[in-house]
Design an enzyme around this catalytic site. Structure first.
Site, PDB file in Angstrom:
ATOM      1  CB  ALA A  69      38.850  39.924  33.857  1.00  0.00           C
ATOM      2  N   GLY A 113      36.843  43.829  36.963  1.00  0.00           N
ATOM      3  CA  GLY A 113      35.668  43.686  36.110  1.00  0.00           C
ATOM      4  C   GLY A 113      34.373  43.561  36.895  1.00  0.00           C
ATOM      5  CD  GLU A 116      36.546  47.486  34.714  1.00  0.00           C
ATOM      6  OE1 GLU A 116      36.721  46.241  34.696  1.00  0.00           O
ATOM      7  OE2 GLU A 116      37.298  48.275  34.123  1.00  0.00           O
ATOM      8  CD  GLU A 136      41.155  46.353  37.101  1.00  0.00           C
ATOM      9  OE1 GLU A 136      41.298  47.129  38.074  1.00  0.00           O
ATOM     10  OE2 GLU A 136      40.054  46.107  36.598  1.00  0.00           O
TER      11      GLU A 136
HETATM   12  N1  CAA Z   1      40.448  35.381  38.407  1.00  0.00           N
HETATM   13  C1  CAA Z   1      40.629  34.049  38.551  1.00  0.00           C
HETATM   14  N2  CAA Z   1      40.511  33.409  39.730  1.00  0.00           N
HETATM   15  C2  CAA Z   1      40.204  34.150  40.810  1.00  0.00           C
HETATM   16  C3  CAA Z   1      40.020  35.535  40.739  1.00  0.00           C
HETATM   17  C4  CAA Z   1      40.145  36.159  39.459  1.00  0.00           C
HETATM   18  N3  CAA Z   1      39.919  37.466  39.251  1.00  0.00           N
HETATM   19  N4  CAA Z   1      39.742  35.997  41.969  1.00  0.00           N
HETATM   20  C5  CAA Z   1      39.751  34.933  42.786  1.00  0.00           C
HETATM   21  N5  CAA Z   1      40.043  33.806  42.094  1.00  0.00           N
HETATM   22  C6  CAA Z   1      40.154  32.444  42.600  1.00  0.00           C
HETATM   23  C7  CAA Z   1      41.435  32.239  43.371  1.00  0.00           C
HETATM   24  O1  CAA Z   1      42.516  31.978  42.493  1.00  0.00           O
HETATM   25  C8  CAA Z   1      41.083  31.054  44.225  1.00  0.00           C
HETATM   26  O2  CAA Z   1      41.157  29.899  43.451  1.00  0.00           O
HETATM   27  P1  CAA Z   1      41.732  28.517  44.107  1.00  0.00           P
HETATM   28  O3  CAA Z   1      40.771  28.193  45.228  1.00  0.00           O
HETATM   29  O4  CAA Z   1      41.688  27.557  42.965  1.00  0.00           O
HETATM   30  O5  CAA Z   1      43.110  28.846  44.605  1.00  0.00           O
HETATM   31  C9  CAA Z   1      39.614  31.298  44.550  1.00  0.00           C
HETATM   32  O6  CAA Z   1      39.128  32.215  43.545  1.00  0.00           O
HETATM   33  C10 CAA Z   1      39.403  31.950  45.898  1.00  0.00           C
HETATM   34  O7  CAA Z   1      40.193  33.124  45.967  1.00  0.00           O
HETATM   35  P2  CAA Z   1      41.235  33.416  47.171  1.00  0.00           P
HETATM   36  O8  CAA Z   1      41.753  32.149  47.747  1.00  0.00           O
HETATM   37  O9  CAA Z   1      42.261  34.395  46.647  1.00  0.00           O
HETATM   38  O10 CAA Z   1      40.249  34.120  48.218  1.00  0.00           O
HETATM   39  P3  CAA Z   1      40.625  35.202  49.322  1.00  0.00           P
HETATM   40  O11 CAA Z   1      39.412  35.381  50.144  1.00  0.00           O
HETATM   41  O12 CAA Z   1      41.900  34.885  49.976  1.00  0.00           O
HETATM   42  O13 CAA Z   1      40.881  36.568  48.484  1.00  0.00           O
HETATM   43  C11 CAA Z   1      40.362  38.243  46.810  1.00  0.00           C
HETATM   44  C12 CAA Z   1      39.823  37.158  47.781  1.00  0.00           C
HETATM   45  C13 CAA Z   1      40.963  39.405  47.616  1.00  0.00           C
HETATM   46  C14 CAA Z   1      39.196  38.741  45.998  1.00  0.00           C
HETATM   47  C15 CAA Z   1      41.459  37.637  45.893  1.00  0.00           C
HETATM   48  O14 CAA Z   1      40.975  36.413  45.339  1.00  0.00           O
HETATM   49  C16 CAA Z   1      41.897  38.513  44.776  1.00  0.00           C
HETATM   50  O15 CAA Z   1      42.658  39.455  44.990  1.00  0.00           O
HETATM   51  N6  CAA Z   1      41.409  38.226  43.541  1.00  0.00           N
HETATM   52  C17 CAA Z   1      41.824  38.953  42.375  1.00  0.00           C
HETATM   53  C18 CAA Z   1      41.169  40.326  42.295  1.00  0.00           C
HETATM   54  C19 CAA Z   1      41.656  41.065  41.072  1.00  0.00           C
HETATM   55  O16 CAA Z   1      42.835  41.344  40.929  1.00  0.00           O
HETATM   56  N7  CAA Z   1      40.714  41.412  40.175  1.00  0.00           N
HETATM   57  C20 CAA Z   1      41.033  42.118  38.946  1.00  0.00           C
HETATM   58  C21 CAA Z   1      41.160  41.131  37.809  1.00  0.00           C
HETATM   59  S1  CAA Z   1      41.706  41.897  36.300  1.00  0.00           S
HETATM   60  C22 CAA Z   1      40.309  42.621  35.658  1.00  0.00           C
HETATM   61  O17 CAA Z   1      39.223  42.521  36.200  1.00  0.00           O
HETATM   62  C23 CAA Z   1      40.508  43.379  34.353  1.00  0.00           C
HETATM   63  C24 CAA Z   1      39.331  44.194  33.933  1.00  0.00           C
HETATM   64  O18 CAA Z   1      39.325  45.402  34.077  1.00  0.00           O
HETATM   65  C25 CAA Z   1      38.164  43.580  33.321  1.00  0.00           C
END
Ligand code: CAA
Length: 261
Positions: A69, A113, A116, A136
């Site tokens: 998400a 998500g 999921e 999460e």
């Molecule tokens: N939401 C919003 N933006 C996201 C995102 C997310 N879930 N995941 C990645 N992005 C964005 C980053 O902020 C970044 O944006 P900018 O270029 O503007 O800075 C861009 O995508 C590229 O990401 P990274 O620079 O972080 O890329 P990376 O290769 O270094 O890392 C990653 C990749 C490990 C996937 C890392 O982006 C990450 O940890 N993302 C979050 C994963 C996460 O926590 N997901 C759970 C979300 S909560 C949820 O999903 C609730 C539910 O149950 C529905």
């Protein structure tokens, strides 16, 4: 003009085709926001209702199926707004209403998500670059779109606890070993394999495909006795379809069956 959050296409030249939905926020690693989930839900229900579509594939980019998400959106909420707006789950239930088979074609990250969403699909094909997880907990929350419920059913309680409590990611090999992934395919063959499976499904009898999906899904939700009863009723119902006549006649005549809609 803003980029569309999903792209759609149809493949195949038979009576029924495979619809492909590509999540299209590559710069945000396909982070799932309401706009994308509304578009995904609308496309899924449209393809499900279209008699020319026999199977649906959901895919992302090479780097990410979906990284979860959209955290930028989640960060704006407090309890009251999350609860009253039914945050995340509001528009996630469409996929459960789809009766046709849905294949997830996963490359790269399928997190939160994204994991999921993959688990809501019927078949999960993954490249060896795929990474799955429910991170999460590292954001101070828990999965909110079925992760704590579907992950244990897919991989067992012990591994689900390991993943959900630590937020660690698992690679495609571990995900396949533990039952989350149906098959690992070479990265450059992901869509070819997804479309090949779609083509196989589209050529089968429609009623038996829908009944098979419905029956397997019962095993997910009902006690064994109810699931067995559902299967038996659907099994017997198949004997009222032209597909059963054609399938068995073709087998006995040693020819290829031709299923008509
Ligand atoms: N939401 C919003 N933006 C996201 C995102 C997310 N879930 N995941 C990645 N992005 C964005 C980053 O902020 C970044 O944006 P900018 O270029 O503007 O800075 C861009 O995508 C590229 O990401 P990274 O620079 O972080 O890329 P990376 O290769 O270094 O890392 C990653 C990749 C490990 C996937 C890392 O982006 C990450 O940890 N993302 C979050 C994963 C996460 O926590 N997901 C759970 C979300 S909560 C949820 O999903 C609730 C539910 O149950 C529905």
């Amino acid at each position: 003009m803003a980029e569309p959050t999903i792209l759609t296409a149809q493949h195949g030249d038979g009576d029924r085709r495979t619809a492909v939905i590509t999540l299209n926020r590559p710069k945000q690693l396909n982070a799932l926001n309401d706009e994308l989930m509304d578009a995904l839900g609308e496309a899924l229900l449209r393809f499900d209702a279209d008699p020319a579509v026999g199977c649906i594939v959901i895919t992302g980019s090479e780097k990410a199926f979906a990284a979860g998400a959209d955290i930028g959106v989640l960060a704006q909420h407090d309890f009251i707004s999350a609860y009253t707006s039914d945050l995340i789950t509001r528009n996630w239930e469409h996929i459960r209403r789809v009766r046709k088979p849905v294949i997830a074609a996963v490359s790269g990250f399928a997190l939160g998500g994204g994991c999921e969403l993959a688990m809501m699909c019927d078949v999960v094909l993954a490249t060896d670059t795929a990474k799955f997880g429910q991170p999460e907990i590292k954001l101070g929350i828990i999965p909110g779109a079925g992760g704590t419920q579907r992950l244990p059913r897919a991989v067992g309680k012990a591994k689900a606890m390991d993943l959900v409590l630590s937020g660690r990611l698992m690679d495609a090999a571990e995900a396949e070993r533990s039952g989350l992934v149906s098959r690992i395919v070479p990265a450059d063959r992901l869509m070819a394999e997804a479309l090949a499976l779609g083509e196989v499904i589209c050529a089968l009898g429609e009623a038996s495909v829908l009944a098979a999906k419905e029956s397997v899904n019962r095993s997910y939700e009902a006690p064994l006795s109810d699931g067995i009863l559902t299967e038996r009723r659907l099994f017997h119902a198949m004997f009222g379809t032209p597909d059963q006549k054609e399938g068995m006649e073709a087998f006995l005549a040693k020819r290829k069956p031709v299923f008509k809609r």
